[in-house]
Design a protein around this motif. Structure first.
Motif, PDB file in Angstrom:
ATOM      1  N   ILE A 134       0.697  -1.188   0.085  1.00  0.00           N
ATOM      2  CA  ILE A 134       0.162   0.024   0.052  1.00  0.00           C
ATOM      3  C   ILE A 134       1.007   1.201  -0.121  1.00  0.00           C
ATOM      4  O   ILE A 134       0.648   2.050  -0.565  1.00  0.00           O
ATOM      5  CB  ILE A 134      -0.872   0.103   1.371  1.00  0.00           C
ATOM      6  N   ILE A 135       2.040   1.250   0.734  1.00  0.00           N
ATOM      7  CA  ILE A 135       2.841   2.428   0.957  1.00  0.00           C
ATOM      8  C   ILE A 135       3.525   2.737  -0.442  1.00  0.00           C
ATOM      9  O   ILE A 135       3.646   3.655  -1.168  1.00  0.00           O
ATOM     10  CB  ILE A 135       3.782   2.247   1.953  1.00  0.00           C
ATOM     11  N   GLU A 136       3.703   1.450  -1.136  1.00  0.00           N
ATOM     12  CA  GLU A 136       4.716   1.712  -2.391  1.00  0.00           C
ATOM     13  C   GLU A 136       3.579   2.405  -3.308  1.00  0.00           C
ATOM     14  O   GLU A 136       3.847   2.962  -4.094  1.00  0.00           O
ATOM     15  CB  GLU A 136       4.805   0.385  -2.890  1.00  0.00           C
ATOM     16  N   GLU A 137       2.266   1.754  -3.420  1.00  0.00           N
ATOM     17  CA  GLU A 137       1.322   2.325  -4.206  1.00  0.00           C
ATOM     18  C   GLU A 137       1.166   3.796  -4.029  1.00  0.00           C
ATOM     19  O   GLU A 137       1.164   4.689  -5.235  1.00  0.00           O
ATOM     20  CB  GLU A 137       0.004   1.756  -4.015  1.00  0.00           C
ATOM     21  N   ILE A 138       1.313   4.235  -3.002  1.00  0.00           N
ATOM     22  CA  ILE A 138       0.996   5.580  -2.778  1.00  0.00           C
ATOM     23  C   ILE A 138       2.318   6.454  -2.993  1.00  0.00           C
ATOM     24  O   ILE A 138       2.047   7.656  -3.725  1.00  0.00           O
ATOM     25  CB  ILE A 138       0.929   5.799  -1.070  1.00  0.00           C
ATOM     26  N   GLN A 139       3.398   5.850  -2.897  1.00  0.00           N
ATOM     27  CA  GLN A 139       4.897   6.529  -3.314  1.00  0.00           C
ATOM     28  C   GLN A 139       4.951   6.441  -4.884  1.00  0.00           C
ATOM     29  O   GLN A 139       5.708   7.354  -5.218  1.00  0.00           O
ATOM     30  CB  GLN A 139       5.899   5.952  -2.493  1.00  0.00           C
ATOM     31  N   ASP A 140       4.363   5.593  -5.626  1.00  0.00           N
ATOM     32  CA  ASP A 140       4.661   5.511  -7.092  1.00  0.00           C
ATOM     33  C   ASP A 140       3.721   6.501  -7.698  1.00  0.00           C
ATOM     34  O   ASP A 140       3.941   6.731  -9.096  1.00  0.00           O
ATOM     35  CB  ASP A 140       4.268   3.917  -7.462  1.00  0.00           C
ATOM     36  N   VAL A 141       2.409   7.153  -7.145  1.00  0.00           N
ATOM     37  CA  VAL A 141       1.605   7.979  -7.832  1.00  0.00           C
ATOM     38  C   VAL A 141       2.337   9.323  -8.112  1.00  0.00           C
ATOM     39  O   VAL A 141       3.188   9.761  -7.419  1.00  0.00           O
ATOM     40  CB  VAL A 141       0.398   8.128  -7.169  1.00  0.00           C
TER      41      VAL A 141
END
Length: 164
Positions: free
Chosen positions: A59-66
């Motif tokens: 979830i954190i990776e998804e947030i950081q990738d946007v």
């Protein structure tokens, strides 16, 4: 966490990983389990065997990738924030459910405390996401609106999981 190794040139093909002879790749191995290989550096979510940690890191990776270009409007950004906060809150609820399904004698033990800490950290993280100010003044120029969107995105991406 396993040690990650980098290979400059593969000696042979590894079709199950999409690696061809001569490609560079990363590999890592857990104490129990097979070898994992990837052409790209593994993400934290790939380097744990904990279902919970893998999920929260993903979830954190998804947030950081946007990026700003992923959103056509502030409403889409707000929906994204709400969606991620809900995913995190649900993960916290799952940890509490696991805790309450344990025998009472074990709930006060080490595992019970860990589950409660994880649930609390998830709720705290979801609350932080939900309290981010996403309002944008209508009178701002296009450039100022874009700057404000970037500020909001930076604030979202600075939120971290503070648990074990």
């Amino acid at each position: 966490m396993p040690r990650v190794h980098f290979v400059k040139k593969a000696r042979k093909d590894y079709p199950e990983f999409g690696i061809k002879k001569g490609d560079s790749y990363y590999w890592w191995k857990f104490r129990y389990g097979g070898i994992h290989k990837s052409k790209t550096r593994p993400r934290p979510s790939q380097l744990t065997q904990s279902e919970f940690l893998s999920t929260i890191y993903a979830i954190i990776e998804e947030i950081q990738d946007v990026t700003i270009t992923d959103f056509n409007s502030i409403e889409e950004l707000k929906e994204f924030i709400e969606e991620k906060a809900e995913e995190i809150r649900t993960l916290g609820e799952e940890q509490e459910d696991k805790l309450y399904n344990m025998p009472e004698g074990l709930q006060d033990g080490e595992i019970g405390c860990l589950l409660q800490e994880r649930a609390d950290a998830c709720y705290e993280m979801a609350d932080e996401l939900e309290t981010i100010d996403t309002e944008i003044d209508e009178e701002l120029s296009e450039e100022e609106r874009e700057e404000r969107l970037q500020e909001i995105l930076d604030e979202i991406q600075n939120i971290e999981y503070c648990g074990e």
